[in-house]
Enzyme design. Structure first.
Site, PDB file in Angstrom:
ATOM      1  N   LYS A  67       0.848  -1.200   0.000  1.00 49.63           N
ATOM      2  CA  LYS A  67       0.000   0.000   0.000  1.00 49.63           C
ATOM      3  C   LYS A  67       0.881   1.246   0.000  1.00 49.63           C
ATOM      4  O   LYS A  67       1.917   1.281   0.679  1.00 49.63           O
ATOM      5  CB  LYS A  67      -0.900  -0.041   1.244  1.00 49.63           C
ATOM      6  CG  LYS A  67      -1.970   1.040   1.285  1.00 49.63           C
ATOM      7  CD  LYS A  67      -2.860   0.901   2.531  1.00 49.63           C
ATOM      8  CE  LYS A  67      -3.986   1.928   2.534  1.00 49.63           C
ATOM      9  NZ  LYS A  67      -4.860   1.809   3.721  1.00 49.63           N
ATOM     10  N   SER A  69     -10.039   2.103   2.749  1.00 49.72           N
ATOM     11  CA  SER A  69      -9.088   2.759   1.886  1.00 49.72           C
ATOM     12  C   SER A  69      -8.126   1.818   1.153  1.00 49.72           C
ATOM     13  O   SER A  69      -7.543   2.211   0.147  1.00 49.72           O
ATOM     14  CB  SER A  69      -8.275   3.753   2.714  1.00 49.72           C
ATOM     15  OG  SER A  69      -7.427   3.075   3.617  1.00 49.72           O
ATOM     16  N   SER A 110     -10.488  -0.023   7.010  1.00 53.95           N
ATOM     17  CA  SER A 110      -9.808   0.045   5.705  1.00 53.95           C
ATOM     18  C   SER A 110      -9.117  -1.229   5.240  1.00 53.95           C
ATOM     19  O   SER A 110      -8.665  -1.300   4.100  1.00 53.95           O
ATOM     20  CB  SER A 110      -8.780   1.170   5.713  1.00 53.95           C
ATOM     21  OG  SER A 110      -9.413   2.411   5.600  1.00 53.95           O
TER      22      SER A 110
END
Lengths: 493, 95
Positions: A79, A159, A183
Site C-alpha cells: 500500500k 481505503s 480500511s
C-alpha cells in the site's frame, strides 16, 4: 505450465522449497499479470519490476543455499502508505508529489528480511481517508467483481482498495494494508479476500504515513486465512521506534489453523442488526452462526450497548488526530509547494492545491473540534464515549466470550461514482459501521468471505477477538472459510 | 451545534487551507451534515467516565537519553521542494 499466479502463498512457499519453481519465474508471472491488467483495474500506482526481479534473484540464491526466510521469493504489493526506501511513497495524495523516503517502514523491512519480493505500490484513498478508493489522486480502483450479467464498474472498498483488488485479481500473492476504521476489512469483504486488522500495537506504525495515530494499524489482505496468518507473522514485531508497539512474542499464527472449536464461546451482538440492512446479510450471519455451531463452538447472545455511538465518536477522534498529523504538509520539507506572497499564503495555497476534498473536510472537522471552546463538547466527550465502547467489549470478554461474530459490512460493493454516497459524506461513512468499533477499542478483527449475494457479489463476516488473541480469529475464520468455500472473480479485465 | 460561513473561513485559516467563497459555502453544508451526525453523542451519559488516553493499558516506554541516530542532514532535506546547503528555504518571515 500452470498459471503461477494461481498459487496461494502457502502453495508457492512449498513449491519454491521443493525447487519445483523459482522465485524469478513466480515474480515474472506477476509482473506479466500486472502489465496485462493494471490499465483496466488501476490497482498499482507504481510498479517496480526491476527491483522485484533483483529481489527474486537474491531469493533464488538463498533458496539454493538452503537459508530461505519465511516468505522467501513471495511477490507482494505494498500500500502506498508504507514508506519504501527510494520508491514512490505518497499516500496517493498530490501533496506528497515526488516523495521518495530515505528510510524503510518497519513492517516492510520485516517482510524483506523474511525474503519477500516487492512488486510495487498500491492505490488507496488519499491518506487512507475513504471507503471506496475514489479519493485517490490517482483515480479509482476497479473491483474485479461485477454483478452477474452487468458491466457496471464497482468500487473495491477502501481505503486499501488497491490492495484488495490486487489480491483478488491475482496481481500479487498478498498485500500490505492499513486499517483506521475498517480500511482492511471492508475492502476484503467487497472483493472476496481475507483481511485482518491486528490488535493495536501488534505491528509497528513506524514509517507508515500517519492518519489517526491512536487507531491506525497495519495488517495483510490475502487470498485465504492461512496466507493472512503467514503474512501477519512476518509483519508483526515490537519496535523501539514505535513506543506503542507491544513487547509480546509473535505466535505462529498458522499453527492455530485447523484446531477444533470445541469449548469456544462465540458472542452474537444484537446491536449489529441495523435498520435497512439487506436481508441477505442477516441470512449470511445466521449461516455463519450455524457453521460455527456445527464445528463445536457454543453461541451466546451478547449486548454491546454503545455500538451505535462508535461511528460518531470516530468522526471526532479520527479527524482530530488527522488535523494534527497532516499539519506537517506545509510545502517546506517535502512534496508539493505552491508559491505565495508570504509564508502563510504559501502554506494555504499549497494545502488547498495538495489535499483533495475528503482530506480537507476531515482536517476542517478536526481543527474545529479541537478549537478553543469546542474541545470539551466534542473531543473530550468522544474520548469518554470511547472508554464506554471499550468497556462493552471488556465486559463480554470477561463473561467468557472468546470471539464475536458480526457482518463485515452493511452492503456488498457499490458502483463507482455512486450518486447517494458522493452527495452525502455521512452515507459513505456508514460503510464502516460494523468495523469501526474494533479500532475504537484497539481489538483485532478479521473479515472472511462467507458467500455471494443474489447478484453474485461477495459478502464477508467479521470476527472480533480479545486483545492479542489473533490466533482464535485465524482458527475460527478458517472454519468459516472451509464451510463457505473460496470465491474467485470471473476474469473480464 | 452548527457552523456558519464565517466560522468555516476562520477554521480554514487555522488549518492553513485557502478557500474560495464557493468552497466555503459548500464546506459549510458538508461540515454541518457531519456535525449533525456526531450530535447524538450528547445523549450518552458520561458522568464519572474517564476519557480514553490509550487503548492498551501500558506505561509509556522511555528510551535512554542517548544519541543513537543522526548525521543525516542530506537525507532530511533531500525531499524538500527548495533547499540550500542543508537548510530548508522558505519565504522571508522577518523584516
Amino acid at each position: 505450465m500452470t498459471d503461477l499466479t494461481a498459487l496461494t502463498i502457502a502453495e508457492a512457499r512449498d513449491q519454491l522449497k521443493a525447487k519445483a519453481i523459482t522465485a524469478t519465474e513466480l515474480t515474472g508471472a506477476y509482473i506479466q499479470a500486472i502489465e496485462n491488467a493494471n490499465e483496466a483495474l488501476n490497482a498499482y500506482v507504481v510498479t517496480t519490476p526491476e527491483k522485484a526481479l533483483d529481489m527474486a534473484k537474491a531469493s533464488d540464491a538463498r533458496l539454493a543455499a538452503g537459508n530461505a526466510g519465511a516468505l522467501e521469493g513471495i511477490p507482494l504489493g505494498i500500500k502506498d502508505l508504507f514508506g519504501t526506501e527510494g520508491v514512490h511513497t505518497q499516500a496517493c495524495s498530490h501533496i506528497l508529489d515526488g516523495f521518495k523516503p530515505h528510510y524503510e517502514s518497519t513492517v516492510t523491512a520485516n517482510l524483506w528480511a523474511d525474503g519477500a519480493v516487492m512488486l510495487g505500490k498500491l492505490n488507496m484513498d488519499e491518506f487512507a481517508m475513504g471507503s471506496s478508493n475514489e479519493s485517490s489522486y490517482y483515480g479509482p480502483v476497479k473491483n474485479p467483481w461485477r454483478a452477474k450479467g452487468s458491466n457496471t464498474d464497482l468500487v473495491p472498498g477502501g481505503s486499501s482498495g488497491g490492495s484488495a483488488t490486487a489480491v483478488a485479481a491475482r496481481l500479487c500473492a498478498g498485500a500490505t494494508a492499513t486499517d483506521t476504521g475498517g480500511s482492511i476489512r471492508q475492502p476484503a469483504a467487497f472483493t472476496g479476500t481475507v483481511g485482518i486488522k491486528p490488535t493495536y500495537g501488534r505491528c509497528s506504525r513506524w514509517g507508515i504515513v500517519a492518519f489517526a495515530s491512536s487507531l491506525d494499524q497495519a495488517g495483510p489482505i490475502a487470498r485465504d486465512v492461512r496466507d493472512a496468518a503467514i503474512l501477519l507473522k512476518s509483519m508483526a514485531s515490537v519496535d523501539a521506534k514505535d513506543t506503542t508497539s507491544v513487547d509480546i512474542a509473535v505466535p505462529d499464527y498458522e499453527a492455530a489453523i485447523g484446531k477444533p472449536l470445541a469449548g469456544l464461546k462465540i458472542g452474537i451482538p444484537k446491536e449489529y442488526r441495523v435498520d435497512g440492512m439487506p436481508e441477505e446479510i442477516e441470512k449470511l450471519w445466521q449461516q455463519g452462526i450455524a457453521w460455527l455451531k456445527d464445528a463445536g463452538a457454543s453461541i451466546v447472545d451478547i449486548s454491546l450497548p454503545h455500538t451505535k455511538y462508535a461511528l460518531p465518536a470516530y468522526y471526532i477522534v479520527a479527524p482530530a488526530e488527522a488535523s494534527s498529523n497532516l499539519a506537517r504538509y506545509d510545502g517546506v520539507r517535502y512534496g508539493l509547494r505552491v508559491p505565495g506572497r508570504d509564508i502563510v499564503d504559501m502554506y494555504e495555497k499549497t494545502r488547498a492545491t495538495g489535499f483533495g476534498d475528503e482530506v480537507k473536510r476531515r482536517i476542517m472537522i478536526g481543527t474545529y473540534v479541537l478549537s478553543a471552546g469546542y474541545y470539551d463538547a466534542y473531543y473530550l466527550q468522544a474520548q469518554k464515549v470511547r472508554t464506554l465502547i471499550k468497556k462493552d467489549f471488556e465486559d463480554v470478554f470477561h463473561a467468557g466470550v472468546d470471539a464475536i461474530l458480526t457482518p463485515a459490512t452493511p452492503s456488498a460493493a457499490f458502483g463507482i461514482a455512486d450518486q447517494d454516497m458522493s452527495a452525502d459524506p455521512v452515507k459513505m461513512y456508514l460503510n464502516d459501521i460494523f468495523t469501526v468499533t474494533v479500532n475504537m477499542a484497539g481489538l483485532p478483527g478479521i473479515a472472511v468471505p462467507a458467500g455471494l449475494d443474489t447478484r453474485g457479489l461477495p459478502l464477508g463476516l467479521q470476527l472480533i477477538g480479545r486483545p492479542f488473541d489473533e490466533e482464535t480469529l485465524f482458527q475460527t475464520a478458517h472454519v468459516i472459510e472451509q464451510a463457505a468455500g473460496k470465491f474467485n472473480a470471473p476474469k473480464w479485465w | 451545534m452548527s457552523v456558519d460561513i464565517s466560522t468555516v473561513k476562520r477554521v480554514a485559516h487555522l488549518a492553513r487551507i485557502a478557500v474560495s467563497e464557493d468552497d466555503a459555502t459548500r464546506m459549510t453544508g458538508q461540515l454541518n451534515a457531519i456535525l449533525g451526525f456526531v450530535e447524538q453523542l450528547n445523549e450518552v451519559n458520561v458522568e464519572g467516565v474517564e476519557p480514553m488516553t490509550s487503548v492498551t493499558p501500558m506505561a509509556m516506554k522511555k528510551r535512554q537519553d542517548q544519541v543513537n541516530d543522526g548525521d543525516k542532514a542530506a537525507d532530511i532535506v533531500a525531499n524538500a521542494p527548495i533547499h540550500e546547503e542543508n537548510f530548508f528555504v522558505v519565504p522571508k518571515v522577518v523584516e
